[in-house]
Design a protein around this motif. Structure first.
Motif, PDB file in Angstrom:
ATOM      1  N   VAL A 222      -3.079   0.579  -9.295  1.00 28.37           N
ATOM      2  CA  VAL A 222      -2.088   0.561  -8.148  1.00 28.37           C
ATOM      3  C   VAL A 222      -0.752   1.170  -8.284  1.00 28.37           C
ATOM      4  CG1 VAL A 222      -1.170  -0.910  -6.425  1.00 28.37           C
ATOM      5  CG2 VAL A 222      -3.462  -1.567  -7.533  1.00 28.37           C
ATOM      6  N   TYR A 223      -0.476   2.112  -7.294  1.00 25.43           N
ATOM      7  CA  TYR A 223       1.018   2.564  -7.319  1.00 25.43           C
ATOM      8  C   TYR A 223       1.844   1.656  -6.274  1.00 25.43           C
ATOM      9  CZ  TYR A 223       4.843   5.797  -6.411  1.00 25.43           C
ATOM     10  OH  TYR A 223       6.268   6.354  -6.452  1.00 25.43           O
ATOM     11  N   ASN A 224       2.613   0.932  -6.756  1.00 26.73           N
ATOM     12  CA  ASN A 224       3.311   0.050  -5.872  1.00 26.73           C
ATOM     13  C   ASN A 224       4.745  -0.288  -6.436  1.00 26.73           C
ATOM     14  OD1 ASN A 224       3.670  -1.946  -3.725  1.00 26.73           O
ATOM     15  ND2 ASN A 224       2.768  -3.506  -4.650  1.00 26.73           N
ATOM     16  N   PRO A 225       5.569   0.794  -6.312  1.00 27.69           N
ATOM     17  CA  PRO A 225       6.912   0.551  -7.007  1.00 27.69           C
ATOM     18  C   PRO A 225       7.713  -0.320  -5.731  1.00 27.69           C
ATOM     19  CG  PRO A 225       6.602   2.570  -6.090  1.00 27.69           C
ATOM     20  CD  PRO A 225       5.180   2.030  -6.233  1.00 27.69           C
ATOM     21  N   ASP A 226       8.858  -0.655  -6.270  1.00 26.41           N
ATOM     22  CA  ASP A 226       9.945  -1.298  -5.409  1.00 26.41           C
ATOM     23  C   ASP A 226      10.352  -0.624  -4.230  1.00 26.41           C
ATOM     24  OD1 ASP A 226       9.431  -3.762  -6.902  1.00 26.41           O
ATOM     25  OD2 ASP A 226      11.281  -3.514  -7.812  1.00 26.41           O
ATOM     26  N   LYS A 227      10.514   0.763  -4.406  1.00 26.83           N
ATOM     27  CA  LYS A 227      10.991   1.548  -3.536  1.00 26.83           C
ATOM     28  C   LYS A 227       9.995   1.967  -2.457  1.00 26.83           C
ATOM     29  CE  LYS A 227       9.575   5.826  -5.918  1.00 26.83           C
ATOM     30  NZ  LYS A 227       9.912   7.123  -6.581  1.00 26.83           N
ATOM     31  N   LEU A 228       8.643   1.645  -2.493  1.00 26.66           N
ATOM     32  CA  LEU A 228       7.606   1.835  -1.596  1.00 26.66           C
ATOM     33  C   LEU A 228       7.838   0.875  -0.274  1.00 26.66           C
ATOM     34  CD1 LEU A 228       5.323   4.051  -1.495  1.00 26.66           C
ATOM     35  CD2 LEU A 228       3.733   1.978  -2.276  1.00 26.66           C
TER      36      LEU A 228
ATOM     37  N   LYS B  84       7.451  -1.923   2.399  1.00 25.76           N
ATOM     38  CA  LYS B  84       6.850  -3.091   2.528  1.00 25.76           C
ATOM     39  C   LYS B  84       5.536  -2.965   3.314  1.00 25.76           C
ATOM     40  CE  LYS B  84       7.708  -8.096   3.559  1.00 25.76           C
ATOM     41  NZ  LYS B  84       6.822  -8.378   2.443  1.00 25.76           N
ATOM     42  N   GLY B  85       4.400  -3.664   2.807  1.00 24.84           N
ATOM     43  CA  GLY B  85       3.245  -3.684   3.463  1.00 24.84           C
ATOM     44  C   GLY B  85       2.355  -2.456   3.271  1.00 24.84           C
ATOM     45  N   ILE B  86       3.006  -1.660   2.084  1.00 20.53           N
ATOM     46  CA  ILE B  86       2.300  -0.221   1.709  1.00 20.53           C
ATOM     47  C   ILE B  86       1.935  -0.248   0.264  1.00 20.53           C
ATOM     48  CG2 ILE B  86       2.249   2.183   1.833  1.00 20.53           C
ATOM     49  CD1 ILE B  86       1.795   1.191   4.565  1.00 20.53           C
TER      50      ILE B  86
ATOM     51  N   ASP C  21      -0.786  -6.643   3.781  1.00 20.89           N
ATOM     52  CA  ASP C  21       0.306  -7.382   3.988  1.00 20.89           C
ATOM     53  C   ASP C  21       0.740  -8.174   3.070  1.00 20.89           C
ATOM     54  OD1 ASP C  21      -1.818  -9.266   4.166  1.00 20.89           O
ATOM     55  OD2 ASP C  21      -1.378 -10.015   6.359  1.00 20.89           O
ATOM     56  N   ARG C  22      -0.102  -8.270   1.773  1.00 24.45           N
ATOM     57  CA  ARG C  22       0.015  -8.920   0.459  1.00 24.45           C
ATOM     58  C   ARG C  22       0.656  -8.268  -0.542  1.00 24.45           C
ATOM     59  NH1 ARG C  22      -5.117 -12.719   0.407  1.00 24.45           N
ATOM     60  NH2 ARG C  22      -4.021 -13.467  -1.738  1.00 24.45           N
ATOM     61  N   GLU C  23       0.788  -7.047  -0.254  1.00 20.39           N
ATOM     62  CA  GLU C  23       0.878  -5.975  -1.201  1.00 20.39           C
ATOM     63  C   GLU C  23       2.162  -6.427  -2.292  1.00 20.39           C
ATOM     64  OE1 GLU C  23       4.020  -4.322  -1.726  1.00 20.39           O
ATOM     65  OE2 GLU C  23       5.100  -4.887  -0.005  1.00 20.39           O
ATOM     66  N   ASP C  24       2.975  -7.317  -1.915  1.00 19.53           N
ATOM     67  CA  ASP C  24       3.913  -7.865  -2.770  1.00 19.53           C
ATOM     68  C   ASP C  24       3.198  -8.537  -3.960  1.00 19.53           C
ATOM     69  OD1 ASP C  24       3.215  -9.770  -1.178  1.00 19.53           O
ATOM     70  OD2 ASP C  24       5.273 -10.579  -1.202  1.00 19.53           O
ATOM     71  N   GLU C  25       2.095  -9.182  -3.841  1.00 19.67           N
ATOM     72  CA  GLU C  25       1.428  -9.878  -4.960  1.00 19.67           C
ATOM     73  C   GLU C  25       0.494  -9.145  -5.827  1.00 19.67           C
ATOM     74  OE1 GLU C  25      -1.183 -12.540  -2.886  1.00 19.67           O
ATOM     75  OE2 GLU C  25       0.149 -13.213  -1.453  1.00 19.67           O
ATOM     76  N   ILE C  26       0.824  -7.737  -5.535  1.00 21.28           N
ATOM     77  CA  ILE C  26      -0.132  -6.785  -6.478  1.00 21.28           C
ATOM     78  C   ILE C  26       0.945  -5.906  -7.221  1.00 21.28           C
ATOM     79  CG2 ILE C  26      -1.610  -4.950  -6.565  1.00 21.28           C
ATOM     80  CD1 ILE C  26      -2.688  -7.292  -5.295  1.00 21.28           C
ATOM     81  N   PRO C  27       1.052  -6.201  -8.589  1.00 21.18           N
ATOM     82  CA  PRO C  27       1.975  -5.501  -9.402  1.00 21.18           C
ATOM     83  C   PRO C  27       1.781  -3.849  -9.554  1.00 21.18           C
ATOM     84  CG  PRO C  27       0.924  -7.588 -10.561  1.00 21.18           C
ATOM     85  CD  PRO C  27       0.203  -7.390  -9.316  1.00 21.18           C
TER      86      PRO C  27
ATOM     87  N   LEU D 225      -6.538   3.028   4.081  1.00 21.21           N
ATOM     88  CA  LEU D 225      -7.141   1.943   4.023  1.00 21.21           C
ATOM     89  C   LEU D 225      -6.581   0.593   4.334  1.00 21.21           C
ATOM     90  CD1 LEU D 225      -8.216   2.891  -0.052  1.00 21.21           C
ATOM     91  CD2 LEU D 225      -9.358   3.666   2.291  1.00 21.21           C
ATOM     92  N   TYR D 226      -7.699  -0.350   4.689  1.00 24.01           N
ATOM     93  CA  TYR D 226      -7.244  -1.756   5.149  1.00 24.01           C
ATOM     94  C   TYR D 226      -8.213  -2.623   4.340  1.00 24.01           C
ATOM     95  CZ  TYR D 226      -4.772  -0.312   9.094  1.00 24.01           C
ATOM     96  OH  TYR D 226      -3.638   0.379  10.060  1.00 24.01           O
ATOM     97  N   PRO D 227      -7.267  -3.154   3.320  1.00 27.38           N
ATOM     98  CA  PRO D 227      -8.232  -4.128   2.306  1.00 27.38           C
ATOM     99  C   PRO D 227      -8.954  -5.181   3.001  1.00 27.38           C
ATOM    100  CG  PRO D 227      -6.168  -3.500   1.416  1.00 27.38           C
ATOM    101  CD  PRO D 227      -6.051  -3.212   2.791  1.00 27.38           C
ATOM    102  N   ILE D 228     -10.125  -5.357   2.411  1.00 25.98           N
ATOM    103  CA  ILE D 228     -10.915  -6.801   2.635  1.00 25.98           C
ATOM    104  C   ILE D 228     -10.788  -7.658   1.668  1.00 25.98           C
ATOM    105  CG2 ILE D 228     -13.131  -7.474   3.498  1.00 25.98           C
ATOM    106  CD1 ILE D 228     -13.936  -4.709   4.528  1.00 25.98           C
ATOM    107  N   SER D 229     -11.021  -7.113   0.461  1.00 26.10           N
ATOM    108  CA  SER D 229     -10.754  -8.076  -0.608  1.00 26.10           C
ATOM    109  C   SER D 229     -10.013  -7.269  -1.842  1.00 26.10           C
ATOM    110  CB  SER D 229     -11.996  -8.574  -1.308  1.00 26.10           C
ATOM    111  OG  SER D 229     -12.892  -7.549  -1.640  1.00 26.10           O
ATOM    112  N   VAL D 230      -9.133  -7.974  -2.481  1.00 22.11           N
ATOM    113  CA  VAL D 230      -8.299  -7.350  -3.636  1.00 22.11           C
ATOM    114  C   VAL D 230      -8.319  -8.356  -4.759  1.00 22.11           C
ATOM    115  CG1 VAL D 230      -6.294  -6.516  -4.559  1.00 22.11           C
ATOM    116  CG2 VAL D 230      -6.904  -6.012  -2.210  1.00 22.11           C
ATOM    117  N   THR D 231      -9.082  -8.083  -5.866  1.00 18.86           N
ATOM    118  CA  THR D 231      -9.037  -8.772  -6.966  1.00 18.86           C
ATOM    119  C   THR D 231      -8.639  -8.141  -8.270  1.00 18.86           C
ATOM    120  OG1 THR D 231     -11.332  -8.232  -7.492  1.00 18.86           O
ATOM    121  CG2 THR D 231     -10.950 -10.329  -6.262  1.00 18.86           C
TER     122      THR D 231
END
Length: 313
Positions: free
Chosen positions: A227-233, A235-237, A262-268, A294-300
């Motif tokens: 996952v690419y999810n830096p703070d600068k991205l 919100k929600g992406i 909408d829960r991307e802040d939970e994904i490091p 993409l619209y996630p249905i499940s993320v683990t």
């Protein structure tokens, strides 16, 4: 003075460059556009005859060695022949940088680059001279795979070209000159209720989804992702994807999909996940137009794989 269009033809020897130039000039009527100059940098199987050159007001200049192919040489032939259009058949063994770094004669402008590939030898060149052959295709507007037959792996060839040259239009021709319109086979079942993408197939799926996003509209897909999810991205992406290698380690690049969650802040950032998502085709500035979102249905959470890279071949 108007610009003088230059049509650049690249590809290895005996890949069909001369035949393509002859077809363009004589069959497609380009010779009617004015005085034409053909600069040929290698001898191939096909040749121009004096009769067809004279009949169509075409001048032919041969170049024997890369050392002779200089800015001064091009200026000289421009002054001598004063062409209204130029067809340049470049030698497949010469460095493309030799040409691309040149200052062309005044008013000359490369308007189209066409690359020809012999489909019967492409696999061999990929295995033994990958960097050299891909250099011939890197900036081509059109890549023509000729001499195709029922065993030609069109999907593999497209992925190899598109990995380095997304803008290229690909054309497949059979030995008799007709178009090979067989659909490309994919290594996963696109009709499944949930398309499971393995590590081996991720790069294949990525290229196909980017090139043909509409056929994945509403489809559910699942894959292992970094996952690419830096703070600068925004919100929600987030961007799940993989690092992919094309020719060599220096060409490793991250390929991923814009994902609305909408829960991307939970994904490091830089974490591994198993994701199942639904694909929708939407406008996205990242794609400079419409593309797969993409619209996630499940993320683990997931474990890092033994080989973090995926491959285009």
């Amino acid at each position: 003075m108007n610009e003088i269009p230059v049509y650049l033809f690249t590809g290895f020897m005996d890949s069909g460059k001369t035949s393509l130039i002859k077809d363009t000039l004589f069959e497609q009527g380009f010779a009617k556009e004015g005085k034409s100059l053909v600069i040929c940098c290698e001898d191939g199987d096909a040749e121009f005859t004096d009769e067809e050159l004279e009949k169509n007001n075409v001048k032919l200049v041969m170049v024997d060695s890369e050392a002779d192919f200089t800015e001064d040489f091009l200026k000289k032939v421009n002054t001598e022949y004063q062409p209204e259009q130029v067809f340049l058949e470049y030698n497949g063994t010469w460095q493309m940088g030799t040409l691309m770094d040149m200052e062309l004669p005044k008013h000359w402008m490369i308007v189209q680059q066409l690359a020809t590939v012999d489909a019967t030898t492409f696999d061999m060149y990929l295995a033994n001279m990958r960097t050299m052959i891909m250099e011939q295709l890197f900036s081509a507007d059109v890549v023509i795979f000729n001499r195709c037959d029922d065993s030609t792996d069109k999907g593999k060839y497209r992925r190899n070209v598109k990995a380095l040259n997304r803008k290229a239009q690909l054309v497949y021709e059979r030995a008799d000159g007709t178009l090979d319109e067989r659909p490309e086979e994919l290594p996963f079942d696109i009709t499944a209720d949930e398309i499971e993408i393995s590590d081996a197939d991720y790069a294949i799926w990525y290229m196909d989804c980017q090139d043909n996003p509409k056929k994945y509209e509403g489809k559910k897909v699942s894959f292992l992702a970094l996952v690419y999810n830096p703070d600068k991205l925004k919100k929600g992406i987030m961007v799940p994807g993989r690092f992919a290698m094309t020719c060599c380690v220096e060409d490793v690049t991250f390929i991923g999909f814009k994902t609305k969650y909408d829960r991307e802040d939970e994904i490091p950032h830089k974490s591994w996940i198993n994701i199942t998502a639904e694909v929708h085709v939407e406008f996205a500035k990242e794609y400079k137009g419409k593309g797969p979102v993409l619209y996630p249905i499940s993320v683990t959470p997931a474990e890092k794989p033994e080989d973090e890279l995926v491959y285009f071949s």
